[in-house]
Design a protein around this motif. Sequence first.
Motif, PDB file in Angstrom:
ATOM      1  N   ALA A  58      59.240 149.580  26.667  1.00 43.27           N
ATOM      2  CA  ALA A  58      58.227 149.683  27.715  1.00 43.27           C
ATOM      3  C   ALA A  58      58.112 148.372  28.482  1.00 43.27           C
ATOM      4  N   LEU A  59      58.175 147.256  27.780  1.00 42.20           N
ATOM      5  CA  LEU A  59      58.136 145.955  28.454  1.00 42.20           C
ATOM      6  C   LEU A  59      59.356 145.769  29.348  1.00 42.20           C
ATOM      7  N   LEU A  60      60.506 146.239  28.889  1.00 45.74           N
ATOM      8  CA  LEU A  60      61.708 146.152  29.727  1.00 45.74           C
ATOM      9  C   LEU A  60      61.542 146.984  30.998  1.00 45.74           C
ATOM     10  N   GLY A  61      61.000 148.198  30.876  1.00 45.64           N
ATOM     11  CA  GLY A  61      60.779 149.024  32.052  1.00 45.64           C
ATOM     12  C   GLY A  61      59.811 148.376  33.018  1.00 45.64           C
ATOM     13  N   PHE A  62      58.739 147.808  32.493  1.00 45.68           N
ATOM     14  CA  PHE A  62      57.751 147.114  33.321  1.00 45.68           C
ATOM     15  C   PHE A  62      58.393 145.925  34.042  1.00 45.68           C
ATOM     16  N   ALA A  63      59.163 145.122  33.317  1.00 42.87           N
ATOM     17  CA  ALA A  63      59.784 143.944  33.913  1.00 42.87           C
ATOM     18  C   ALA A  63      60.833 144.332  34.943  1.00 42.87           C
ATOM     19  N   TRP A  64      61.607 145.383  34.645  1.00 45.79           N
ATOM     20  CA  TRP A  64      62.642 145.828  35.589  1.00 45.79           C
ATOM     21  C   TRP A  64      62.003 146.287  36.912  1.00 45.79           C
ATOM     22  N   ALA A  65      60.975 147.111  36.823  1.00 40.13           N
ATOM     23  CA  ALA A  65      60.327 147.602  38.039  1.00 40.13           C
ATOM     24  C   ALA A  65      59.661 146.463  38.801  1.00 40.13           C
ATOM     25  N   ALA A  66      59.051 145.516  38.092  1.00 43.78           N
ATOM     26  CA  ALA A  66      58.381 144.390  38.758  1.00 43.78           C
ATOM     27  C   ALA A  66      59.391 143.497  39.464  1.00 43.78           C
ATOM     28  N   TRP A  67      60.528 143.223  38.807  1.00 40.03           N
ATOM     29  CA  TRP A  67      61.550 142.382  39.439  1.00 40.03           C
ATOM     30  C   TRP A  67      62.113 143.050  40.689  1.00 40.03           C
ATOM     31  N   ARG A  68      62.383 144.358  40.605  1.00 40.10           N
ATOM     32  CA  ARG A  68      62.901 145.067  41.778  1.00 40.10           C
ATOM     33  C   ARG A  68      61.873 145.065  42.906  1.00 40.10           C
TER      34      ARG A  68
END
Length: 792
Positions: A58-68
């Motif tokens: 979940a943290l990876l998904g959050f970080a991926w979307a935030a970076w994009r």
Amino acid sequence: MRGAILAFAAGVLFLQWQAALPGMAVVAGCAGVGLGGLALALARGVRLPRGALLCACALLGFAWAAWRAEFRLADQLPEDWESRDIVLSGVVAELPQRSGRGERFAFDVETVATPGATVPRRILLSWYRAGDGDGENEARREETKQEEAAAQTLHPGERWRFTVRLKRPHGNANPHGFDYEAWLLERGYRATGSVRAREEAARLDEFVWRPGYAVERLRDALRQRFLADLPEAPYAGVLIALAIGDQRAIPAAQWDVFRRTGITHLVSISGLHVTMVAALCALLANVLWRRGERLMLRLPAQKAAVAAGWLAALAYTVLAGFGVPAQRTLYMLSAVALALWSGRNLGILRTLLLALLVVLLVDPWAVLAVGFWLSFGAVALLFFAGASRLGEAEGDPDRPRRWRAGLWRWGAAQWAVTVGSVPLLLLFFQQFSLVSPLANAVAIPAVSFVITPLALISALFPWTPLLRLDHWLLARLMDLLDYLAGWPVWLQPAPPLWTALLALAGMLWLLLPRGFPARWLGLCLAAPLLLARPERPPLGEAWIDVLDVGQGLAILARTAERALLYDAGPRYGSEADAGQRIVVPLLRAVGVTRLDALVVSHRDQDHAGGLDAVRAHGPIARFLTSMPGVGGEPCVAGQSWEWDGVRFSILHPAAGDYAGKAKRSNAMSCVLQIRSDGGAALLTGDIETADERALVARAGPALRSETLVVPHHGGRGSSSPGFIAAVAPRDAVFSAGYRNPFGHPRPETLARYAGGRLWRTDRQGAIHVVLGTSETQVSAWRATAPRYWHGR
């Protein structure tokens, strides 16, 4: 793996609900923790608790979307360069959308000639053939009665030099409304605007080679050929949509038929169409491959068929514009193709989740689209129904012949999708077609196995008689759909989210196999959704919503049992207005199926442009207006009535204003005051200074109101000091379009209201006013439901 992918998707979704993006330090921290947890889970000899693994994903998904999101939002138009002429050159990147007024197209910016100007890499431009082309509805009021036909001068892949005037991404912000800014963000359009100085525009190159431009040029050529082969054909737009995914030639009346019959999904390039094309090509390749002995020795026919089907799916998806439903199917077919090629079976659920992961990696904003949820939800329902009933038909010793078993399975799949999609349809659209099962039973095989294949064959092999035959078949189907569209549609207010989730669980319970105990309980779980009632003001209160309709006005006022609409918003074009896009969806969502009163202040199109859509929505008990010839009752000072402890009074125009020499439309604006025990709101239309003086002289102290919807959008010809002093508003509401060409509200007008609180629809979205029993409260929609992309 399944839980990890779902956790990743949850992290992406959570980011899209945020009011502001986290700092890059937070993003880096989330990514580091997520990657560390994932590495531990994959390491040999380390057993990471399942909960810790899910949190890491979940943290990876959050970080991926935030970076994009951070990366995309960084490509922006500076505020200093809004509404200023900029000379730039670039390439028409996508299929232009043509209308009677001009063209709308994506533009990839290559060079900016204006010194100091900074422009995003991809923008969305409009090129109007008449008027000044600024794109604001009010500026087009004086265009010619007959709009010029769009000269088809733009084609994908051309390099042009334009003088443009741009704005940062901005859309109307209303409860239950479409988020245009999110749509722009997902597609990478970081500014919108219009082409200025048409005579200075210059085509620099006929074609710029790039694979994406070549595909768009092909789509453009196919569209032009379909239109040329089917002149004046009523359903040519549907065939174009099925062949190349361009739905913009389908008129609004046909969309209404598709919605009322529940077959809208068939008009888009959906997973069903892509799968069908892949299956047909795979079957053809299998048959032909088996005829060559040398080919069979080099590669098994099964693998050749898999490759051919996948390539066909890829080609069709690209030709269709690479929409989310087609993407999802392509990724699923890719997983299936790899499994078949390697001799492994991944399973349907794992394949669906892999497709979900790829979609979110490519486009983390896909979760903002309704089509994303409907698309994945439909496939998940088919999987659930198929898995739960596995062997049910085959195990029945008394079952009919084989074709009947296939028909039974087809019916079971249709039942699963129809029943299971009801909660989502009511949540997103507040309506469900009761005739949808019948319409889909006929339309799905007709469109998927006859009409769409013929359209694609006509695209590949130009032969006008075949295309006309296809149109004739489509017309016969539309005859049936037109008849079915007259059947009832289930309409209800927007339900709370928890009722939709509960009903979805109930539908899954209902779809369990025969023999499972108490399946009827699933219907009980759906009861809160079907019986949901909208929140209404208590007795003695009025809720007033000044809608964000752009450069225009539309206001909804509700009491405990009644509803009044003041003005219907502007007309945006020949087939679009605020009534159909904003007002009617809101009325449906809040449960207003009947207007107890409609007041249209005057005849200007920024106030009356949506009148036809509002009238078509449902019964109107009383229609007050100063417009002649529309069948309404004249609004006259002195008219008043009381609903649920709230008083409504017409204060202008006077009866004598209708006699004698005709006055300007603005001067005849109906002025309405709404008063509760806790305060009053004054709705003024477009009255001007002379009308304000007459109103002050006639109404006197009765004008005093805590909330004022400022006359004429804050123009310089209204809001005289004497009028403001007489009203003495604590809250002044300005309804105006973002960066409108009139400069509304004018700076000098804003200064006159400096003593109170100022509210602007162009900056804060819809304004919600609560006239309570003891006080008045005001709030703005953008502050109530903020998102990180708003205003950026």
